[in-house]
Design a protein around this motif. Structure first.
Motif, mmCIF file in Angstrom:
data_model
loop_
_atom_site.group_PDB
_atom_site.id
_atom_site.type_symbol
_atom_site.label_atom_id
_atom_site.label_comp_id
_atom_site.label_asym_id
_atom_site.label_seq_id
_atom_site.Cartn_x
_atom_site.Cartn_y
_atom_site.Cartn_z
ATOM 1 N N GLY A 95 0.823 -1.290 0.392
ATOM 2 C CA GLY A 95 0.123 0.120 0.318
ATOM 3 C C GLY A 95 0.809 1.188 -0.277
ATOM 4 O O GLY A 95 0.466 2.356 -0.761
ATOM 5 N N LYS A 96 1.664 0.950 0.360
ATOM 6 C CA LYS A 96 3.110 2.418 0.858
ATOM 7 C C LYS A 96 3.548 3.070 0.001
ATOM 8 O O LYS A 96 4.108 3.667 -0.833
ATOM 9 C CB LYS A 96 4.157 2.654 1.965
ATOM 10 N N THR A 97 4.130 1.337 -1.211
ATOM 11 C CA THR A 97 4.959 1.774 -1.958
ATOM 12 C C THR A 97 3.482 2.272 -3.495
ATOM 13 O O THR A 97 3.969 2.906 -4.590
ATOM 14 C CB THR A 97 5.488 0.332 -2.319
ATOM 15 N N ILE A 98 2.940 1.859 -3.257
ATOM 16 C CA ILE A 98 1.792 2.236 -4.450
ATOM 17 C C ILE A 98 1.565 3.275 -4.363
ATOM 18 O O ILE A 98 1.331 4.383 -5.557
ATOM 19 C CB ILE A 98 0.745 1.396 -4.613
ATOM 20 N N ALA A 99 1.185 3.917 -2.973
ATOM 21 C CA ALA A 99 0.548 5.074 -3.045
ATOM 22 C C ALA A 99 1.781 5.957 -2.652
ATOM 23 O O ALA A 99 1.739 7.214 -3.736
ATOM 24 C CB ALA A 99 0.001 5.549 -1.348
ATOM 25 N N ALA A 100 2.676 5.686 -2.861
ATOM 26 C CA ALA A 100 4.112 6.803 -2.753
ATOM 27 C C ALA A 100 4.209 7.239 -4.304
ATOM 28 O O ALA A 100 4.883 8.414 -4.981
ATOM 29 C CB ALA A 100 5.573 6.738 -2.500
ATOM 30 N N ARG A 101 3.856 6.057 -5.025
ATOM 31 C CA ARG A 101 4.236 5.855 -6.615
ATOM 32 C C ARG A 101 3.368 7.417 -6.604
ATOM 33 O O ARG A 101 3.561 8.097 -7.747
ATOM 34 C CB ARG A 101 4.572 4.674 -6.952
ATOM 35 N N ALA A 120 1.442 9.243 -5.828
ATOM 36 C CA ALA A 120 1.529 10.395 -5.333
ATOM 37 C C ALA A 120 2.684 11.530 -5.488
ATOM 38 O O ALA A 120 2.700 12.778 -6.050
ATOM 39 C CB ALA A 120 2.431 10.518 -3.705
ATOM 40 N N GLY A 121 3.549 10.901 -6.631
ATOM 41 C CA GLY A 121 4.632 11.255 -7.171
ATOM 42 C C GLY A 121 4.690 11.491 -8.126
ATOM 43 O O GLY A 121 5.263 12.241 -9.459
ATOM 44 N N LEU A 122 3.570 10.853 -9.033
ATOM 45 C CA LEU A 122 3.361 10.520 -10.734
ATOM 46 C C LEU A 122 2.073 12.277 -10.659
ATOM 47 O O LEU A 122 1.424 12.998 -11.491
ATOM 48 C CB LEU A 122 2.073 10.238 -10.982
ATOM 49 N N GLY A 123 1.788 12.986 -9.635
ATOM 50 C CA GLY A 123 0.968 13.967 -9.015
ATOM 51 C C GLY A 123 -0.872 13.302 -8.818
ATOM 52 O O GLY A 123 -1.055 14.223 -8.374
ATOM 53 N N ARG A 165 1.642 1.421 -17.249
ATOM 54 C CA ARG A 165 1.943 2.338 -18.380
ATOM 55 C C ARG A 165 2.442 2.977 -17.573
ATOM 56 O O ARG A 165 4.267 3.738 -18.169
ATOM 57 C CB ARG A 165 1.081 2.867 -19.942
ATOM 58 N N SER A 166 1.966 3.917 -17.169
ATOM 59 C CA SER A 166 1.978 5.656 -16.498
ATOM 60 C C SER A 166 3.776 5.316 -15.568
ATOM 61 O O SER A 166 4.682 5.625 -15.164
ATOM 62 C CB SER A 166 1.708 6.200 -15.095
ATOM 63 N N PHE A 167 3.398 3.928 -15.468
ATOM 64 C CA PHE A 167 4.368 3.393 -14.329
ATOM 65 C C PHE A 167 5.996 2.886 -14.210
ATOM 66 O O PHE A 167 6.856 2.721 -14.233
ATOM 67 C CB PHE A 167 4.185 2.073 -13.376
ATOM 68 N N GLY A 168 5.443 2.641 -15.728
ATOM 69 C CA GLY A 168 7.258 2.208 -17.140
ATOM 70 C C GLY A 168 6.886 0.567 -17.850
ATOM 71 O O GLY A 168 7.142 -0.032 -18.205
ATOM 72 N N TRP A 169 5.438 -0.084 -17.508
ATOM 73 C CA TRP A 169 5.117 -1.051 -17.813
ATOM 74 C C TRP A 169 4.636 -0.955 -19.401
ATOM 75 O O TRP A 169 4.041 -0.543 -19.659
ATOM 76 C CB TRP A 169 4.106 -1.777 -17.231
ATOM 77 N N SER A 170 5.445 -2.159 -20.009
ATOM 78 C CA SER A 170 5.528 -2.037 -21.419
ATOM 79 C C SER A 170 4.424 -3.013 -21.688
ATOM 80 O O SER A 170 4.179 -3.198 -22.861
ATOM 81 C CB SER A 170 6.920 -1.489 -21.946
ATOM 82 N N ASP A 171 5.003 -4.404 -21.210
ATOM 83 C CA ASP A 171 4.490 -5.777 -22.092
ATOM 84 C C ASP A 171 2.856 -6.285 -20.454
ATOM 85 O O ASP A 171 3.699 -6.447 -20.021
ATOM 86 C CB ASP A 171 5.558 -6.808 -21.923
#
Lengths: 226, 226
Positions: B12-18, B20-23, B182-188
């Motif tokens: 939960g914290k890891t997803i939340a931080a990411r 929030a970092g994306l705005g 995709r916004s996290f960086g996933w392409s596959d």
């Protein structure tokens, strides 16, 4: 080396042909060799009858489960998971004792319709059931997480850059199996540990089946990026 | 976009931080916010208490499960699988209705000892249980087949060349989730189909756990070579 392959389906035939091509002495085992040879119709998947395949692979012997297991220094269980324990009983504990028993089967249950579920999972596995039933055999679970063509020729997909798993209690038996896998062309072999790791690899089948549906082709495999 | 993240664990914290970092505007939900903030000891895995993490991520709000779910246009279930249905009940069906509900949890059962087994598998899945319990939510199962760090930043392993799966009944909801991935960086990104495909992906956890043991590190993932 002498191999006994239990099962005359696509997996058994594919493994047998590959081993014979590598110069091994191979016998395929079936419940009733006469009945197997007498079939003249394609199987339910449209594959030619066994006799047609056998004409193209005359060096591969055909016998009962017991004869094939007795023949093999290494025995391969390539029967359908639902009948594997019964087939191995017919092969006979004495004919498996002290030998490497490569278990490449999956406990798929088609009786509930498609996609198949597993007959055993989560807290047990077919690999473990076989090891418990035949404690003198050295069971190594491997190759059951991909299509038969890829099992014996990984190079035909992505230059062979994908992964095969190995699990079993006997380190020497696993070393023998790893050598065999390398002779098939495998380079990325992950040893997961003891035979209880078969739970994890057998439980990969449900996603395999869904991937087969999503990708509409059987030639795919997992690569463990690490 | 507004996100409600259910669960104050590592995932939960890891997803939340990411997010929030994306705005994005992010609120984390927990059973009892006061209790969560009052913890001063590291958790059982040695992670700092929530309050220490929160000081470093002041933009992330904290509320009850219901407040976080009400806040989010998309809701993420990042609770432990064993308590997910209960946490979602507290979040409230009305707060989930019509929304994308990203389910990134796993029904791991640690009560039988290590390695964990699954609480539900084979003929059902946690993803399906959640969808049945909250029919007005648009459940999308994803991201639960890898370590939390990789979920939000796949590029840190193998240049990001590995695979994430998506399954769910609502095509629009899956499109929203794929954009987020995709916004996290996933392409596959492989869309396996409806929510019943969660059976297959949740059943990948047992081999994940064994791989964690064999590789002695959590930063690995499956790439689907095809």
């Amino acid at each position: 080396m002498r191999f006994g392959i239990l099962g005359t389906g696509v997996v058994g035939k594919t493994i047998a042909a590959r081993l014979a091509g590598l110069g091994h002495e191979v016998m395929i085992g079936t419940r009733d060799p006469e009945e197997t040879m007498s079939r003249t119709e394609p199987d339910r998947y449209g594959n030619p009858p066994f006799s047609a395949w056998h004409e193209e692979h005359p060096k591969v012997g055909l016998g009962t489960f017991a004869e094939a297991a007795a023949h093999g220094e290494t025995v391969v269980n390539a029967t359908a998971g639902a009948v594997s324990l019964e087939a191995l009983e017919q092969a006979g504990g004495d004919n498996l004792s002290g030998k490497v028993l490569m278990d490449i089967s999956n406990p798929l249950d088609f009786s509930r319709g498609m996609p198949p579920t597993l007959l055993v999972s989560n807290t047990d596995s077919l690999g473990e059931q076989i090891q418990r039933r035949f404690p003198e055999a050295k069971v190594v679970k491997t190759l059951h997480t991909m299509n038969a063509q890829l099992m014996v020729d990984p190079a035909q997909l992505g230059g062979g850059d994908h992964t095969v798993f190995v699990g079993g209690d006997d380190a020497e038996a696993k070393a023998t199996v790893k050598d065999l896998l390398r002779s098939f062309g495998w380079s990325d072999i992950i040893d997961l540990g003891d035979i209880t790791t078969a739970r994890g690899t057998e439980m990969m089948l449900p996603v395999w089946v869904r991937l087969f549906g999503a990708l509409q082709k059987p030639l795919f495999n997992f690569k463990l990026v690490r």
